[in-house]
Design a protein around this motif. Structure first.
Motif, PDB file in Angstrom:
ATOM      1  N   ASN A  32       0.812  -1.214   0.000  1.00  0.00           N
ATOM      2  CA  ASN A  32       0.000   0.000   0.000  1.00  0.00           C
ATOM      3  C   ASN A  32       0.849   1.269   0.000  1.00  0.00           C
ATOM      4  O   ASN A  32       0.378   2.335   0.418  1.00  0.00           O
ATOM      5  CB  ASN A  32      -0.931   0.022   1.218  1.00  0.00           C
ATOM      6  CG  ASN A  32      -1.907  -1.137   1.221  1.00  0.00           C
ATOM      7  OD1 ASN A  32      -2.550  -1.426   0.216  1.00  0.00           O
ATOM      8  ND2 ASN A  32      -1.992  -1.830   2.350  1.00  0.00           N
ATOM      9  N   LEU A  33       2.078   1.172  -0.464  1.00  0.00           N
ATOM     10  CA  LEU A  33       2.985   2.318  -0.432  1.00  0.00           C
ATOM     11  C   LEU A  33       3.627   2.518  -1.797  1.00  0.00           C
ATOM     12  O   LEU A  33       4.163   1.567  -2.392  1.00  0.00           O
ATOM     13  CB  LEU A  33       4.068   2.102   0.627  1.00  0.00           C
ATOM     14  CG  LEU A  33       5.055   3.251   0.842  1.00  0.00           C
ATOM     15  CD1 LEU A  33       4.333   4.502   1.348  1.00  0.00           C
ATOM     16  CD2 LEU A  33       6.147   2.839   1.824  1.00  0.00           C
ATOM     17  N   PHE A  34       3.580   3.755  -2.284  1.00  0.00           N
ATOM     18  CA  PHE A  34       4.098   4.088  -3.604  1.00  0.00           C
ATOM     19  C   PHE A  34       4.944   5.354  -3.504  1.00  0.00           C
ATOM     20  O   PHE A  34       4.852   6.110  -2.537  1.00  0.00           O
ATOM     21  CB  PHE A  34       2.934   4.313  -4.584  1.00  0.00           C
ATOM     22  CG  PHE A  34       2.012   3.134  -4.709  1.00  0.00           C
ATOM     23  CD1 PHE A  34       2.167   2.225  -5.744  1.00  0.00           C
ATOM     24  CD2 PHE A  34       0.999   2.913  -3.781  1.00  0.00           C
ATOM     25  CE1 PHE A  34       1.325   1.129  -5.859  1.00  0.00           C
ATOM     26  CE2 PHE A  34       0.147   1.823  -3.879  1.00  0.00           C
ATOM     27  CZ  PHE A  34       0.318   0.926  -4.925  1.00  0.00           C
ATOM     28  N   ALA A  55      -1.580  10.430  -6.811  1.00  0.00           N
ATOM     29  CA  ALA A  55      -2.297   9.847  -5.672  1.00  0.00           C
ATOM     30  C   ALA A  55      -3.442   8.964  -6.165  1.00  0.00           C
ATOM     31  O   ALA A  55      -3.684   7.869  -5.624  1.00  0.00           O
ATOM     32  CB  ALA A  55      -2.829  10.951  -4.762  1.00  0.00           C
ATOM     33  N   LEU A  56      -4.164   9.409  -7.194  1.00  0.00           N
ATOM     34  CA  LEU A  56      -5.249   8.607  -7.750  1.00  0.00           C
ATOM     35  C   LEU A  56      -4.696   7.352  -8.424  1.00  0.00           C
ATOM     36  O   LEU A  56      -5.304   6.279  -8.353  1.00  0.00           O
ATOM     37  CB  LEU A  56      -6.055   9.438  -8.738  1.00  0.00           C
ATOM     38  CG  LEU A  56      -7.291   8.758  -9.330  1.00  0.00           C
ATOM     39  CD1 LEU A  56      -8.271   8.366  -8.228  1.00  0.00           C
ATOM     40  CD2 LEU A  56      -7.969   9.667 -10.351  1.00  0.00           C
ATOM     41  N   THR A  57      -3.546   7.465  -9.073  1.00  0.00           N
ATOM     42  CA  THR A  57      -2.898   6.294  -9.658  1.00  0.00           C
ATOM     43  C   THR A  57      -2.578   5.267  -8.576  1.00  0.00           C
ATOM     44  O   THR A  57      -2.816   4.062  -8.750  1.00  0.00           O
ATOM     45  CB  THR A  57      -1.606   6.701 -10.392  1.00  0.00           C
ATOM     46  OG1 THR A  57      -1.918   7.646 -11.423  1.00  0.00           O
ATOM     47  CG2 THR A  57      -0.925   5.498 -11.016  1.00  0.00           C
ATOM     48  N   ALA A  58      -2.051   5.735  -7.439  1.00  0.00           N
ATOM     49  CA  ALA A  58      -1.743   4.820  -6.330  1.00  0.00           C
ATOM     50  C   ALA A  58      -3.011   4.153  -5.814  1.00  0.00           C
ATOM     51  O   ALA A  58      -3.030   2.934  -5.578  1.00  0.00           O
ATOM     52  CB  ALA A  58      -1.042   5.588  -5.209  1.00  0.00           C
ATOM     53  N   GLN A  83      11.901  19.090  -5.666  1.00  0.00           N
ATOM     54  CA  GLN A  83      13.225  18.487  -5.645  1.00  0.00           C
ATOM     55  C   GLN A  83      13.267  17.192  -4.833  1.00  0.00           C
ATOM     56  O   GLN A  83      14.309  16.530  -4.782  1.00  0.00           O
ATOM     57  CB  GLN A  83      14.239  19.482  -5.059  1.00  0.00           C
ATOM     58  CG  GLN A  83      14.310  20.803  -5.803  1.00  0.00           C
ATOM     59  CD  GLN A  83      14.680  20.624  -7.256  1.00  0.00           C
ATOM     60  OE1 GLN A  83      15.568  19.828  -7.578  1.00  0.00           O
ATOM     61  NE2 GLN A  83      14.019  21.353  -8.140  1.00  0.00           N
ATOM     62  N   ARG A  84      12.172  16.824  -4.196  1.00  0.00           N
ATOM     63  CA  ARG A  84      12.143  15.640  -3.341  1.00  0.00           C
ATOM     64  C   ARG A  84      11.065  14.657  -3.807  1.00  0.00           C
ATOM     65  O   ARG A  84      10.040  15.079  -4.345  1.00  0.00           O
ATOM     66  CB  ARG A  84      11.867  16.030  -1.878  1.00  0.00           C
ATOM     67  CG  ARG A  84      12.962  16.877  -1.240  1.00  0.00           C
ATOM     68  CD  ARG A  84      12.594  17.234   0.189  1.00  0.00           C
ATOM     69  NE  ARG A  84      13.632  18.007   0.838  1.00  0.00           N
ATOM     70  CZ  ARG A  84      14.671  17.491   1.478  1.00  0.00           C
ATOM     71  NH1 ARG A  84      14.786  16.172   1.565  1.00  0.00           N
ATOM     72  NH2 ARG A  84      15.572  18.265   2.043  1.00  0.00           N
ATOM     73  N   PRO A  85      11.262  13.357  -3.586  1.00  0.00           N
ATOM     74  CA  PRO A  85      10.207  12.388  -3.930  1.00  0.00           C
ATOM     75  C   PRO A  85       9.015  12.522  -2.997  1.00  0.00           C
ATOM     76  O   PRO A  85       9.110  13.101  -1.904  1.00  0.00           O
ATOM     77  CB  PRO A  85      10.909  11.037  -3.757  1.00  0.00           C
ATOM     78  CG  PRO A  85      12.005  11.306  -2.775  1.00  0.00           C
ATOM     79  CD  PRO A  85      12.467  12.714  -3.032  1.00  0.00           C
ATOM     80  N   ILE A  86       7.895  11.994  -3.432  1.00  0.00           N
ATOM     81  CA  ILE A  86       6.658  11.996  -2.651  1.00  0.00           C
ATOM     82  C   ILE A  86       6.239  10.550  -2.430  1.00  0.00           C
ATOM     83  O   ILE A  86       6.221   9.755  -3.372  1.00  0.00           O
ATOM     84  CB  ILE A  86       5.538  12.759  -3.383  1.00  0.00           C
ATOM     85  CG1 ILE A  86       5.958  14.200  -3.652  1.00  0.00           C
ATOM     86  CG2 ILE A  86       4.238  12.734  -2.560  1.00  0.00           C
ATOM     87  CD1 ILE A  86       4.968  14.967  -4.524  1.00  0.00           C
ATOM     88  N   GLU A  87       5.908  10.203  -1.198  1.00  0.00           N
ATOM     89  CA  GLU A  87       5.394   8.871  -0.899  1.00  0.00           C
ATOM     90  C   GLU A  87       3.873   8.939  -0.780  1.00  0.00           C
ATOM     91  O   GLU A  87       3.323   9.885  -0.204  1.00  0.00           O
ATOM     92  CB  GLU A  87       6.003   8.321   0.392  1.00  0.00           C
ATOM     93  CG  GLU A  87       7.485   8.002   0.262  1.00  0.00           C
ATOM     94  CD  GLU A  87       8.023   7.253   1.454  1.00  0.00           C
ATOM     95  OE1 GLU A  87       7.310   7.181   2.486  1.00  0.00           O
ATOM     96  OE2 GLU A  87       9.160   6.745   1.370  1.00  0.00           O
ATOM     97  N   TYR A  88       3.215   7.927  -1.339  1.00  0.00           N
ATOM     98  CA  TYR A  88       1.756   7.854  -1.320  1.00  0.00           C
ATOM     99  C   TYR A  88       1.333   6.622  -0.521  1.00  0.00           C
ATOM    100  O   TYR A  88       1.586   5.491  -0.938  1.00  0.00           O
ATOM    101  CB  TYR A  88       1.208   7.772  -2.749  1.00  0.00           C
ATOM    102  CG  TYR A  88       1.552   8.976  -3.600  1.00  0.00           C
ATOM    103  CD1 TYR A  88       0.770  10.132  -3.561  1.00  0.00           C
ATOM    104  CD2 TYR A  88       2.663   8.966  -4.448  1.00  0.00           C
ATOM    105  CE1 TYR A  88       1.082  11.240  -4.337  1.00  0.00           C
ATOM    106  CE2 TYR A  88       2.981  10.069  -5.227  1.00  0.00           C
ATOM    107  CZ  TYR A  88       2.193  11.199  -5.166  1.00  0.00           C
ATOM    108  OH  TYR A  88       2.511  12.291  -5.944  1.00  0.00           O
ATOM    109  N   GLU A  89       0.716   6.855   0.637  1.00  0.00           N
ATOM    110  CA  GLU A  89       0.236   5.772   1.494  1.00  0.00           C
ATOM    111  C   GLU A  89      -1.253   5.572   1.229  1.00  0.00           C
ATOM    112  O   GLU A  89      -2.052   6.500   1.364  1.00  0.00           O
ATOM    113  CB  GLU A  89       0.468   6.107   2.969  1.00  0.00           C
ATOM    114  CG  GLU A  89       1.938   6.201   3.354  1.00  0.00           C
ATOM    115  CD  GLU A  89       2.126   6.452   4.839  1.00  0.00           C
ATOM    116  OE1 GLU A  89       1.094   6.724   5.532  1.00  0.00           O
ATOM    117  OE2 GLU A  89       3.272   6.398   5.317  1.00  0.00           O
ATOM    118  N   VAL A  90      -1.628   4.338   0.861  1.00  0.00           N
ATOM    119  CA  VAL A  90      -3.012   4.024   0.511  1.00  0.00           C
ATOM    120  C   VAL A  90      -3.686   3.282   1.661  1.00  0.00           C
ATOM    121  O   VAL A  90      -3.138   2.299   2.183  1.00  0.00           O
ATOM    122  CB  VAL A  90      -3.077   3.170  -0.769  1.00  0.00           C
ATOM    123  CG1 VAL A  90      -4.535   2.865  -1.126  1.00  0.00           C
ATOM    124  CG2 VAL A  90      -2.377   3.884  -1.923  1.00  0.00           C
TER     125      VAL A  90
END
Length: 306
Positions: A32-34, A55-58, A83-90
């Motif tokens: 559940n983490l992208f 976020a919708l893709t995740a 400049q930084r990555p983003i984590e998407y918690e579903v």
């Protein structure tokens, strides 16, 4: 395998500059983490439409592909750092017989920058009706605004995702444009992804439209103060930032075909502007609706230095 699960060999090369599908690309880290990365919408913050689309893709990656997205509701909480990555918690909230619900939190440096709720459903047969599309000129009759913008502001153009999409503004006095109501500024814009998207993955189409939907809604709320940045000259006169964003998807569509985005803003007050928008395909079908409230603060002109 869906293209949102892995970029297929038949899709445009995601490493190619200007490939729209690259804007939606995320990496799965756990069940559940992208993780993804987003380009700048303003010099120091990520473009909200891309954050919402990823976020919708995740969320969609955790749902049975037979269930299509029918709505989303998002809140922009903090400016994202491009400049930084983003984590998407579903959060897999619910999987019912017909509907499924997901919540997604976008996180940078341990802080939530965006939250999304999305609902998915199985298709069903039902009656249909819709508002009639205004008979405005088609995109082929309108000029491309990007070459002029690339010439006037090459740095802004280079850091944006505009290289990957097509846009045409309908002039306010064009034939077929409905009369503007007092206190309700409006604008009509043709939009599409600038490179082909896979026809066999509806989630890609919906996520692409989510990205496109955040381009002109906030500027519509500010039209009484200044035109969109692709139509104006000189520095901005208002501060704009998306606060919350909602969409409903009514009928199947292709986001790499031209869609008319008919927008109006019925209210501006308290430093906020509300905009409503409807997407129509070339056949006049209403395929999606969007509502957004944006931060809207007029900038005071700076006195000249002595």
């Amino acid at each position: 395998m869906r293209v949102t699960d892995a970029i297929s060999q038949d899709s445009p090369d995601p490493g190619t500059p200007g490939s729209f599908i690259e804007l939606l690309r995320i990496e799965q880290l756990d069940k559940n983490l992208f993780r993804g990365s987003c380009h700048a919408g303003a010099p120091t913050r990520t473009f909200g439409g891309q954050v919402a689309a990823q976020a919708l893709t995740a969320a969609g990656r955790t749902v049975n592909p037979a269930r299509a997205v029918h709505s989303l509701h998002g809140y922009f909480l903090r400016p994202g750092d491009p400049q930084r990555p983003i984590e998407y918690e579903v959060d897999r909230v619910r999987d019912g017989f017909s509907y499924a619900t997901r919540r997604v939190t976008a996180i940078q440096q341990g802080e939530a920058i965006f939250t999304l709720s999305a609902s998915f459903k199985l298709p069903e047969e039902a009656g249909t009706r819709q508002r009639t599309m205004p008979p405005v000129p088609g995109p082929e009759e309108l000029p491309d605004p990007f070459p002029l913008w690339a010439e006037q502001a090459p740095e802004d153009y280079a850091r944006s995702g505009f290289r990957s999409l097509d846009m045409r503004f309908v002039p306010a006095d064009a034939p077929g444009v409905p009369p503007e109501l007092p206190g309700v500024p409006q604008q009509f814009v043709w939009l599409r992804a600038g490179t082909p998207l896979p026809a066999d993955d509806p989630l890609v189409q919906v996520c692409a439209l989510t990205y496109l939907s955040d381009l002109t809604l906030a500027p519509t709320a500010a039209l009484h103060v200044q035109p969109h940045r692709l139509q104006r000259s000189g520095p901005p006169r208002v501060m704009l930032a998306s606060l919350d964003h909602a969409m409903w998807f009514h009928r199947p569509f292709r986001a790499d075909d031209w869609l008319l985005f008919a927008q109006r803003s019925p209210s501006a007050s308290d430093g906020r502007g509300l905009s409503l928008g409807e997407f129509y395909n070339r056949d006049g079908e209403l395929v999606a609706s969007a509502v957004q409230e944006a931060l809207l603060r007029e900038l005071q002109p700076q006195p000249p230095r002595p």
